[in-house]
Design a protein around this motif. Structure first.
Motif, PDB file in Angstrom:
ATOM      1  N   LYS A 133       1.070  -1.091   0.113  1.00 13.01           N
ATOM      2  CA  LYS A 133       0.287  -0.021   0.252  1.00 13.01           C
ATOM      3  C   LYS A 133       0.592   1.172   0.104  1.00 13.01           C
ATOM      4  N   SER A 134       0.156   2.370  -0.650  1.00  9.28           N
ATOM      5  CA  SER A 134       0.960   3.693  -0.150  1.00  9.28           C
ATOM      6  C   SER A 134       1.059   4.013   1.270  1.00  9.28           C
ATOM      7  N   ILE A 135       2.181   4.427   1.224  1.00 11.61           N
ATOM      8  CA  ILE A 135       2.458   5.584   2.648  1.00 11.61           C
ATOM      9  C   ILE A 135       2.384   6.777   2.318  1.00 11.61           C
ATOM     10  N   TYR A 136       2.272   7.076   1.078  1.00 14.70           N
ATOM     11  CA  TYR A 136       1.986   8.862   1.023  1.00 14.70           C
ATOM     12  C   TYR A 136       1.204   9.351  -0.131  1.00 14.70           C
ATOM     13  N   GLN A 137       1.001  10.366  -1.104  1.00 16.24           N
ATOM     14  CA  GLN A 137       0.370   9.834  -2.440  1.00 16.24           C
ATOM     15  C   GLN A 137      -0.054  11.404  -1.886  1.00 16.24           C
ATOM     16  N   ARG A 138       0.404  11.690  -3.724  1.00 16.74           N
ATOM     17  CA  ARG A 138       0.627  13.470  -3.674  1.00 16.74           C
ATOM     18  C   ARG A 138      -0.393  13.435  -5.486  1.00 16.74           C
ATOM     19  N   PRO A 139      -1.719  12.715  -4.790  1.00 20.55           N
ATOM     20  CA  PRO A 139      -2.529  12.952  -6.597  1.00 20.55           C
ATOM     21  C   PRO A 139      -2.779  14.248  -7.568  1.00 20.55           C
ATOM     22  N   MET A 140      -3.177  14.053  -8.936  1.00 17.33           N
ATOM     23  CA  MET A 140      -3.837  15.726  -9.672  1.00 17.33           C
ATOM     24  C   MET A 140      -5.296  14.790  -9.321  1.00 17.33           C
ATOM     25  N   PRO A 141      -6.233  15.935  -8.915  1.00 15.24           N
ATOM     26  CA  PRO A 141      -7.201  15.957  -8.993  1.00 15.24           C
ATOM     27  C   PRO A 141      -8.217  15.542 -10.768  1.00 15.24           C
ATOM     28  N   ASN A 142      -8.746  14.542  -9.927  1.00 17.53           N
ATOM     29  CA  ASN A 142      -9.609  13.713 -11.274  1.00 17.53           C
ATOM     30  C   ASN A 142     -10.226  14.753 -12.440  1.00 17.53           C
ATOM     31  N   ALA A 143     -10.695  15.991 -11.916  1.00 16.46           N
ATOM     32  CA  ALA A 143     -11.534  16.423 -12.942  1.00 16.46           C
ATOM     33  C   ALA A 143     -10.134  17.133 -13.998  1.00 16.46           C
ATOM     34  N   GLN A 144      -9.164  17.621 -13.170  1.00 14.26           N
ATOM     35  CA  GLN A 144      -7.604  18.054 -14.109  1.00 14.26           C
ATOM     36  C   GLN A 144      -7.130  17.908 -15.214  1.00 14.26           C
ATOM     37  N   ALA A 145      -7.284  15.876 -14.836  1.00 12.21           N
ATOM     38  CA  ALA A 145      -6.765  14.773 -15.353  1.00 12.21           C
ATOM     39  C   ALA A 145      -7.613  14.450 -16.460  1.00 12.21           C
ATOM     40  N   LEU A 146      -9.138  14.822 -16.575  1.00 11.30           N
ATOM     41  CA  LEU A 146      -9.648  14.556 -17.503  1.00 11.30           C
ATOM     42  C   LEU A 146      -9.463  15.852 -18.172  1.00 11.30           C
ATOM     43  N   LYS A 147      -9.602  17.449 -18.331  1.00 10.79           N
ATOM     44  CA  LYS A 147      -9.397  17.682 -19.282  1.00 10.79           C
ATOM     45  C   LYS A 147      -7.666  18.130 -19.930  1.00 10.79           C
ATOM     46  N   ILE A 148      -7.141  17.155 -19.579  1.00  7.32           N
ATOM     47  CA  ILE A 148      -5.112  17.144 -19.719  1.00  7.32           C
ATOM     48  C   ILE A 148      -5.809  15.625 -21.137  1.00  7.32           C
ATOM     49  N   ILE A 149      -6.713  14.556 -20.522  1.00  6.33           N
ATOM     50  CA  ILE A 149      -6.764  14.082 -21.808  1.00  6.33           C
ATOM     51  C   ILE A 149      -7.361  14.169 -22.692  1.00  6.33           C
ATOM     52  N   ASP A 150      -8.599  15.278 -23.026  1.00  3.67           N
ATOM     53  CA  ASP A 150      -8.913  15.447 -23.851  1.00  3.67           C
ATOM     54  C   ASP A 150      -8.824  16.062 -24.862  1.00  3.67           C
ATOM     55  N   PHE A 151      -7.727  17.117 -24.346  1.00  4.70           N
ATOM     56  CA  PHE A 151      -6.690  18.325 -25.174  1.00  4.70           C
ATOM     57  C   PHE A 151      -5.322  16.461 -25.663  1.00  4.70           C
ATOM     58  N   LEU A 152      -5.403  16.110 -24.901  1.00  5.89           N
ATOM     59  CA  LEU A 152      -3.872  15.369 -26.025  1.00  5.89           C
ATOM     60  C   LEU A 152      -4.188  14.549 -26.791  1.00  5.89           C
ATOM     61  N   HIS A 153      -5.557  14.109 -26.863  1.00  9.52           N
ATOM     62  CA  HIS A 153      -6.372  13.139 -27.775  1.00  9.52           C
ATOM     63  C   HIS A 153      -6.301  13.807 -29.050  1.00  9.52           C
ATOM     64  N   ALA A 154      -7.352  15.347 -29.048  1.00  7.85           N
ATOM     65  CA  ALA A 154      -7.213  16.137 -29.571  1.00  7.85           C
ATOM     66  C   ALA A 154      -6.563  16.547 -30.500  1.00  7.85           C
ATOM     67  N   GLU A 155      -4.486  16.786 -29.634  1.00  3.42           N
ATOM     68  CA  GLU A 155      -3.646  17.023 -30.007  1.00  3.42           C
ATOM     69  C   GLU A 155      -3.195  15.517 -30.563  1.00  3.42           C
ATOM     70  N   ASN A 156      -3.538  14.824 -30.958  1.00  2.34           N
ATOM     71  CA  ASN A 156      -2.683  13.247 -30.907  1.00  2.34           C
ATOM     72  C   ASN A 156      -1.710  12.764 -30.817  1.00  2.34           C
ATOM     73  N   ILE A 157      -1.501  13.301 -29.253  1.00  4.13           N
ATOM     74  CA  ILE A 157      -0.366  13.034 -28.819  1.00  4.13           C
ATOM     75  C   ILE A 157      -0.276  11.675 -27.910  1.00  4.13           C
ATOM     76  N   PRO A 158       0.860  10.363 -27.910  1.00  4.52           N
ATOM     77  CA  PRO A 158       0.383   9.267 -27.794  1.00  4.52           C
ATOM     78  C   PRO A 158       0.454   9.452 -26.030  1.00  4.52           C
ATOM     79  N   PHE A 159       0.551   9.109 -25.244  1.00  2.00           N
ATOM     80  CA  PHE A 159       0.359   9.277 -24.004  1.00  2.00           C
ATOM     81  C   PHE A 159       0.025   8.044 -22.714  1.00  2.00           C
ATOM     82  N   GLU A 160       0.470   7.864 -21.798  1.00  2.00           N
ATOM     83  CA  GLU A 160       0.088   6.988 -20.725  1.00  2.00           C
ATOM     84  C   GLU A 160      -1.158   7.612 -19.624  1.00  2.00           C
TER      85      GLU A 160
END
Length: 273
Positions: free
Chosen positions: A79-106
């Motif tokens: 299990k994790s003993i420390y976490q500093r994640p990105m908020p889901n809403a921000q991540a979803l915006k970035i996903i949409d942008f990268l798909h629109a730009e046709n940039i390969p990512f994980e």
């Protein structure tokens, strides 16, 4: 020198040129250090699913600083003993942008990496050939990323390749979505994590958890996402193949990753061979 924790970057540092194999000299030295009670931690831009191969080769591993320090995993506890994640809403915006730009990512989430199924060939073309088979064996390929990640916090985005003429615009757009840390592990990749994320911050959190000071920690790295860790650790080593920035941040220089530089320095400074 009383080293009680060794933190190691993976690509260009602990691993050989194929980005998969841990050289035998590294394995032997680190196992010997573990036998003396030294704690071992991987400190990688990768998430946990992409670290398991190296962990299996080492056979002795206590912690993993994953996704550039977005989380610290206790291996034995699972299990994790420390976490500093990105908020889901921000991540979803970035996903949409990268798909629109046709940039390969994980996307890294909860220790697992995800690539949209339709982008599998695009990612393969932009990945390191020797690493592709291992990568695909450990990756989830959902039909769409947004449903797979709905309501979940994201550790990091890894963009395999961003053309030079696009980089400035991509960086500006991503920064406009909210607090974000932008770094790179290779020359033309880009990595996005939540504001404040770094291997240095995660290493400090792990040190506090273990009750250790910087002077009791040895760290190895070679690139831009290692700088904070190299600057903070008391015994920090930049690899001979590392960037100028990594060399400037570290206190010492280690031989290249292809020469088992980690193992050589552990032999000299920890095992006193």
């Amino acid at each position: 020198m009383s080293i009680k924790l060794i933190a190691m970057d993976m690509d260009g540092t602990l691993l050989d040129a194929d980005h998969v194999t841990v050289p035998a000299r590294n394995v032997a030295a680190l196992r010997a250090a573990a036998d003396r009670g030294v704690k071992l931690a991987l400190a990688s831009g990768r998430t946990w699913s992409l670290l398991t191969g190296a962990a299996e080769q080492l056979g002795v591993l206590d912690y993993a600083l994953v996704a550039n320090g977005a989380a610290v995993r206790d291996i034995a506890a699972g299990k994790s003993i420390y976490q500093r994640p990105m908020p889901n809403a921000q991540a979803l915006k970035i996903i949409d942008f990268l798909h629109a730009e046709n940039i390969p990512f994980e996307v890294y989430c909860d220790g697992q990496n995800y690539v949209r199924a339709g982008d599998k060939l695009l990612v393969r073309e932009n990945n390191i050939s020797s690493y592709t088979a291992f990568f695909e064996s450990r990756t989830c390929f959902p039909e769409a990323l947004a449903p797979a990640l709905a309501g979940r916090d994201v550790e990091k985005f890894n963009l395999f390749y961003v053309a030079r003429e696009k980089r400035e615009r991509v960086e500006a757009w991503v920064k406009a979505t909210g607090p974000v840390e932008i770094s790179n592990g290779f020359e033309l990749n880009m990595e996005f994590a939540a504001g404040g994320v770094s291997k240095g911050a995660a290493l400090q959190a792990l040190a506090a958890h273990l009750g250790l000071g910087a002077e009791e920690i040895m760290a190895f790295g070679d690139a831009g996402n290692d700088l904070e860790m190299l600057s903070w650790a008391g015994y920090s080593f930049a690899m001979e193949n590392g960037t100028e920035e990594a060399r400037a941040a570290a206190r010492y220089l280690a031989p290249a990753n292809v020469d088992a530089g980690v193992g050589q320095m552990v032999e000299r400074y920890v095992l006193n061979l």
